[in-house]
Design an enzyme around this catalytic site. Structure first.
Site, PDB file in Angstrom:
ATOM      1  N   PRO A  71       0.827  -1.206   0.000  1.00 54.83           N
ATOM      2  CA  PRO A  71       0.000   0.000   0.000  1.00 54.83           C
ATOM      3  C   PRO A  71       0.864   1.260   0.000  1.00 54.83           C
ATOM      4  O   PRO A  71       1.833   1.360   0.747  1.00 54.83           O
ATOM      5  CB  PRO A  71      -0.798  -0.095   1.298  1.00 54.83           C
ATOM      6  N   GLY A  97       1.400  22.981   8.285  1.00 55.19           N
ATOM      7  CA  GLY A  97       1.180  23.509   9.626  1.00 55.19           C
ATOM      8  C   GLY A  97       1.117  22.458  10.713  1.00 55.19           C
ATOM      9  O   GLY A  97       1.076  22.799  11.890  1.00 55.19           O
ATOM     10  N   ARG A  98       1.122  21.183  10.363  1.00 54.28           N
ATOM     11  CA  ARG A  98       1.095  20.138  11.384  1.00 54.28           C
ATOM     12  C   ARG A  98       2.506  19.902  11.894  1.00 54.28           C
ATOM     13  O   ARG A  98       3.485  20.040  11.166  1.00 54.28           O
ATOM     14  CB  ARG A  98       0.524  18.832  10.838  1.00 54.28           C
TER      15      ARG A  98
END
Length: 72
Positions: A2, A11-12
């Site tokens: 996957p 911004g994280r």
């Protein structure tokens, strides 16, 4: 294997992204019946002035910090 591509506004923190990849990796491996080391997660992060919907840039439409708890 996957390959998960996450698109989001910048911004994280590194800590937030680490928690996210741990959770998404564990869930993906369990649901898809693969080893966790086979799961790849990539972040595409965008400035709000480079992202628009409904004909308006998000930096104008929503302002600074929109989408974060406590900033809405």
């Amino acid at each position: 294997m996957p390959f998960i591509n996450v698109k989001m506004a910048k911004g994280r923190t590194v800590e937030q992204k680490q928690k996210f990849v741990e959770a998404i990796t564990k869930a993906s491996a369990e649901i898809l019946n693969v080893k966790e080391e086979w799961v790849t997660v990539v972040f595409d992060e965008y400035e709000r002035e480079s992202w628009a919907s409904g004909g308006t840039l998000h930096s104008i439409k929503f302002g600074e910090g929109y989408g974060k708890i406590g900033a809405e």
